[in-house]
Every structure is written in C-alpha cells, then in structure tokens.
Design an enzyme around this catalytic site. Structure first.
Site, short mmCIF file in Angstrom:
data_model
loop_
_atom_site.label_atom_id
_atom_site.label_comp_id
_atom_site.label_asym_id
_atom_site.label_seq_id
_atom_site.Cartn_x
_atom_site.Cartn_y
_atom_site.Cartn_z
CB CYS A 179 18.80 -12.99 -73.43
SG CYS A 179 18.53 -14.50 -72.49
NE ARG A 211 19.20 -7.32 -71.36
CZ ARG A 211 18.06 -6.91 -70.84
NH1 ARG A 211 17.98 -5.69 -70.31
NH2 ARG A 211 17.01 -7.67 -70.83
CD1 TRP A 244 22.83 -17.56 -68.51
CD2 TRP A 244 22.36 -15.59 -67.59
NE1 TRP A 244 23.33 -17.57 -67.24
CE2 TRP A 244 23.06 -16.38 -66.65
CE3 TRP A 244 21.96 -14.30 -67.23
CZ2 TRP A 244 23.36 -15.93 -65.37
CZ3 TRP A 244 22.27 -13.87 -65.95
CH2 TRP A 244 22.96 -14.66 -65.04
CG ASN A 251 15.42 -11.81 -74.21
OD1 ASN A 251 16.22 -12.55 -74.76
ND2 ASN A 251 15.67 -10.52 -73.99
N GLY A 252 12.92 -14.92 -72.22
CA GLY A 252 11.85 -15.40 -71.36
C GLY A 252 11.72 -16.90 -71.42
CD GLU A 300 17.88 -10.09 -47.41
OE1 GLU A 300 18.12 -9.43 -48.44
OE2 GLU A 300 18.78 -10.68 -46.77
CE LYS A 327 19.40 -6.93 -49.62
NZ LYS A 327 20.30 -7.66 -48.76
CD GLU A 331 23.61 -6.08 -47.43
OE1 GLU A 331 24.42 -6.97 -47.75
OE2 GLU A 331 22.47 -5.97 -47.93
CG HIS A 391 13.15 -15.13 -24.15
ND1 HIS A 391 12.93 -15.76 -22.94
CD2 HIS A 391 12.17 -15.59 -24.98
CE1 HIS A 391 11.88 -16.56 -23.03
NE2 HIS A 391 11.40 -16.48 -24.27
CE LYS A 444 25.66 -8.72 -56.49
NZ LYS A 444 24.44 -8.41 -55.75
#
Length: 604
Positions: free
Chosen positions: A2, A27, A74, A100-101, A477, A481, A484, A500, A599
């Site tokens: 936020c 944000r 948010w 915030n938080g 992952e 990365k 990408e 194998h 995205k």
C-alpha cells in the site's frame, strides 16, 4: 504494498497527499483516503476504488489545512469498502492513523478493547491501533505511539495525526517508510517517488524506529524512547529509478521485498496458541478426498512443492497438472476432488481453462492468487490471496515464495482439520513459519558470494540443476529463472534420476547446481554430488549454514540458514534467484523484460 503519504508545512496538505498517492499507484491498491487537520478539527475523506473517486470526493468536499496523512490500501483484512479504507480514527475523531502491514495479534487486541468498551467501525486489523492510541494518549502523541506499538506484533509502517498537534508521528518495522526534508515543511512516504516533486533530501527509517515530524525538524527514537541518529541522504533518482527503490531492476527490488512479502502472506493468519491457521475459506476439509493442482511455469513448481506439503501434512492424494495439458487429456475427476488453481495474475488463460474443465467435471475450486479482482478470483469458490503486491519484473520471484508460504498455510489448515497433524506438530511448524522473513533476509545477505560465483560461471553454455524430494521443484525453478533472464540453456532433474540419462551430459565444462540442504535425503544427495565430481562436473551446492562436510565435495557453496525441511524451498530459492539475476546482468540481458516473454499469458 500500500501507499503512505504524510505532510506538514505550508502547502495545501490535500493536494500534496493526492499527488503523492498518484505517484505510488504502481504499488497497487483498491481504496484510498486522506485525513487533513483543518480549523474545524481532523477531517477524513475515503473511498473504495481508484484515486479518481477520492479526487472527485475532495472536489465536492474540499479540505483546507497544512497537515495531513493519506493512504492507498490493498485489502487484507476486510473487503475493499469505504469503512475499511484508511485513515481510521479514534471514536472521538481526534486521532487518525494509516497502516501498511499486518498486526498479527489484532484479534486478541480487538477482543480486549471491545471488553473495555471500544466500538469498531471497520473489519480491518489496522483499526486496533487507533483504539490503543486513544487509551495511551495523555497529551504526548509521540509517547502514546511508542506505548501502543509495544502491544502489537507483526509488520508495520504506521503514521498518526492528531487534531491538536502540528506534528505527525510514525514508526516502521519491516514495512518501508521514508522521511522527506524540505524548507519549512516535511514529508513521510512509503516510497521515494511520492517525495520527488518536493525534495531529494530523505531519511530512510530502520526497523524499530519511531519518528516525530514537524515543519522545522525530525526526531527519531527507538520503541523505548532512546534517541536514534539516521543519516540524511541526497537521492538522485529519476522517477523510474525511484519506483525501483534505487535498485537497478524491478526484479532485484522484488527479490529483496521477499521478507516483507512473507510477513504479509503469513501475518495475521497464524494461530500458534490453537495450533492452526485462519484462512477464511468456506471449504469443508473433510469433504476433500483428492486434489488437482493446476498451474503453469513458476506457479506449477509452487504447486509441486504444495503436493509435498499437502500429502505430508494432510495425507490427501495430490496430482500436480500442467494446466495447458489438463483439459486435453480427459482427466478423472472423482467426487470429493478439489481443484486448486495457482496464478500470480489470475488471468493465465491455460490455468483458467483447466479450472473450467475441472469444474465442468464436478470439482470444487480454490484459487491461490495474487491479483485481486482478476478473472480467476471471480471463477473460484474460495480464494487464498498471497498478498505479494504488484510484481513488475516478468520473471516471478516474490510471488513464488508467497505461493509456497500460502501452500504451507493450506496444508497446515487441512492437516489440523482432518486430524492428520497434531496440535503440537502444528505449533512447532507455525513457530518455524514465523522465522521465515528473517531467514530469507539472512539468505539475501549472501548476495556478494552469489555474485562471485556468477562471475566465475556466467560464460557457461549449459547448467544442470538437481534436487531431491521437496527440493526437486526448487531445482526446476532455479533452472527456469536462469533460462528466462540469461537465455542460458538449463536442465533440471530430481537428483535420483541423474543416472537414468542426464549423467551423460556431465563434463568439466558443466556447472551443476545441487540443492543439498539438511533433510531426510541429505546423504543420498551427497552421493549424487560425488557422482558429478567423479565425471569432472563443477558443483555449486546450496547447503545449510554450518555444513562443513559439503565443502570437501563442492567447488562452490552457497549457504542458507537452517530451516525446517518442509519450508526449505522458501529459503533455498533465494540464492538461485540471485544467481540467475547476477549472470543475466553480467551478460547484459534485459532483466525485467526478457525476450519473447510476457508477464501474463492470456492467449493459448
């Protein structure tokens, strides 16, 4: 993620607040509001929706004054409505707060405050601070804030105004907060872009700092009231650089935001005393007999980790499905099947279509989603938001770790409800989950070593990533990365599969990244490393801090803090993110906008 803006000086506070909030729109938010100190007292205007709705309200009801606070929210606790928007006020309207938080212990605080006669007007966790301040205030707003914050637990950036004081007081822990210094005026903001039209002289507050801001100066203490010195920094940032928080790329900024994101994903949901979590789902855990996880790319690997967590803690059979394949293979959806769709954007067409197919066949649906208001949120029966904030970099980082945390929450919730996880086991796991933000922060501190390894291996043509059991998805992952953003070919395999076939690839030119953290298959992973070494491969090991044995087997060791084996992927992925980033930078790649990628994939 936020936005926060505060102002005291000689300008129209409402104008400064609105301009600052516009500069923080990137944000993300779903409501906005301001409080301005006027001649008639503290006046609040807030609206659900976009800033344009707030601007229209301020045109219709102008607020005249030179001190104020503003916020874009948010939603986490409570829907995005006018009453839940910030600022929140005390019952007499004399004090206003923005936050915030997450206040993790807000429920117990709220119950105690209600018993003492307080009446609440919102569903938010933030409002508890306004009521605590009402009790603590004895004429010194600065002292009242310190005393109130000693009672809360969690991540926060808070800013407070009082109709009787020409000052703003604020504090931060985990959530960012910046002071801006002008001539005869001062500012507060959650990020530098809000300050750039007015000043380049800023003070970055640290965890535990409490600050009093007036037109003529700034005073900083810790929570116990002891004076603290923080340097004044002259920022020389373009607006785009400011949005990046001074980082050269959004991706790096988002990697470094992960401790805060984990606070946001976990905070307020953990119930250690009861040994459970609060997710607000309508799902009956005893109805679930089988789970289909539907996802693409990074979200698929998060789902794969989720399979280990759900089967291990809740003892429910789980199939992890590549969403683009699911609806074309005539899937078997039995009674009691829960379809879990995982998506950062909530707009990925393959995931949406897979979910629709599962629903057509009778599955109940749950979305693990970041973007609120997205298509997926409207098509599932239950939503588990990950609260990662907007992710600008195309290669997902902070959303991935938030997804892993969300899957851990879901597994714990189902395990407790189904009786497969004891209260004591759950309490132990919750204690470990509370450590995650700090552990990820410690992993980030190793960036210089990761950069050194990247320098040695960035010219390699190929990489191999290996991991076992719950760390196999981490290997995949890590390879994704690297592919990408650096465009280097990378393969990933469960380490036990190496003999194998993939072992044929190994020679002295091949860097092999091995997830070798402590866990049930640690010894077997060491055997895999020895197989790589015997064939001349160059081993880059991700290992647990204090493991000296690994040094004799690997050419490079990237240490991560000790963590519960079921939560290891959340910490272990950090050096892999950094490795991909550092290699891409050395190769001159466009890190935030890698070629051929979008995205959100919204077409088949």
């Amino acid at each position: 993620m936020c936005g926060i803006v505060g102002y005291v000086g000689f300008r129209s506070a409402a104008d400064v607040l609105l301009e600052g909030l516009k500069r923080l729109e990137y944000r993300g938010y779903d409501s906005a509001g301001v409080a301005v100190r006027t001649r008639e007292g503290l006046k609040v205007v807030k609206r659900a929706g976009k800033l344009s709705a707030l601007a229209e309200a301020l045109e219709a009801e102008p607020l005249f004054g030179h001190l104020g606070i503003g916020h874009t929210r948010w939603a986490t606790h409570g829907a995005p409505t006018d009453p839940n928007a910030h600022p929140h006020t005390t019952e007499d309207g004399r004090i206003a707060i923005i936050h915030n938080g997450i206040f993790e212990n807000h429920l117990e605080l709220k119950e105690a405050l209600k018993q003492r006669g307080h009446r609440f007007s919102s569903e938010t966790d933030s409002e508890v601070l306004a009521h605590l301040l009402e009790e603590k205030y004895q004429g010194d707003l600065f002292q009242a804030l310190r005393e109130a914050l000693l009672e809360v637990r969690g991540a926060y950036a808070v800013v407070v105004a009082h109709e009787g004081h020409e000052e703003i007081v604020a504090a931060r822990t985990v959530s960012p907060l910046v002071v801006g210094l002008g001539e005869g005026e001062a500012f507060l903001a959650s990020d530098v872009p809000a300050l750039l039209p007015y000043t380049r002289r800023v003070i970055f507050l640290h965890d535990g700092d409490v600050v009093r801001v007036t037109k003529t100066g700034v005073e900083i203490t810790d929570l116990q009231g002891r004076p603290v010195e923080r340097p004044v920094v002259e920022v020389d940032w373009t607006p785009e650089a400011a949005e990046k928080g001074g980082f050269p790329h959004y991706m790096l900024k988002e990697i470094y935001e992960q401790p805060w994101v984990l606070e946001n994903t976990l905070g307020g949901r953990l119930r250690e005393e009861e040994g459970t979590v609060a997710l607000g789902l309508g799902l009956d855990p005893l109805w679930v007999r089988r789970i289909h996880i539907l996802a693409c790319g990074t979200a698929f690997y998060a789902g794969w980790v989720g399979k280990h967590l759900l089967e291990g803690l809740a003892r429910i059979p789980v199939e992890v499905e590549v969403a683009s394949e699911y609806r074309y293979r005539n899937p078997v959806v039995e009674e009691g099947t829960l379809a879990i769709a995982i998506s950062q954007s909530g707009e990925t067409i393959d995931t949406l279509e897979a979910l629709r197919e599962a629903k057509r066949r009778g599955a109940r649906s749950l979305g693990v989603i970041n973007a609120k208001g997205s298509t997926l949120t409207r098509e599932v029966e239950d939503v588990l938001y990950i609260h990662a904030g907007p992710e600008i970099g195309v290669a997902s980082t902070k959303a991935y770790t938030a997804m892993l945390a969300a899957m851990a929450l879901l597994a714990l919730f189902l395990g407790r409800a189904r009786g497969t996880l004891s209260k004591e086991e759950a309490q132990g796991l919750i204690r470990e989950m509370r450590k995650l933000p700090r552990l990820v922060e410690e992993a980030l501190e190793k960036r210089p070593l990761v950069a050194h390894v990247a320098e040695k291996y960035h010219q390699a043509q190929d990489f191999l990533f290996l991991g076992r059991q719950i760390q196999a998805p981490t290997a995949y992952e890590g390879a994704l990365k690297l592919k990408e953003i650096s465009y280097i070919h990378a393969e990933a395999y469960p380490a036990g599969e190496m003999k194998h076939g993939p072992i044929a690839l190994i020679d002295e030119h091949l860097p092999v990244v091995v997830l070798a953290t402590e866990g049930p298959l640690y010894e077997k992973t060491l055997s895999n490393i020895q197989e790589v070494r015997a064939r001349g491969g160059r081993v880059i090991a991700v290992a647990t801090e204090g493991d000296e044995r690994i040094r004799t087997l690997a050419q490079e060791v990237l240490y991560v803090p000790k963590v519960h084996p079921l939560l290891a992927p959340i910490v272990s992925v950090v050096p892999l993110q950094l490795l991909a980033y550092e290699i891409a930078v050395l190769l001159g790649r466009d890190v935030d906008r890698p070629r051929n990628l979008a995205k959100s994939v919204t077409v088949e």
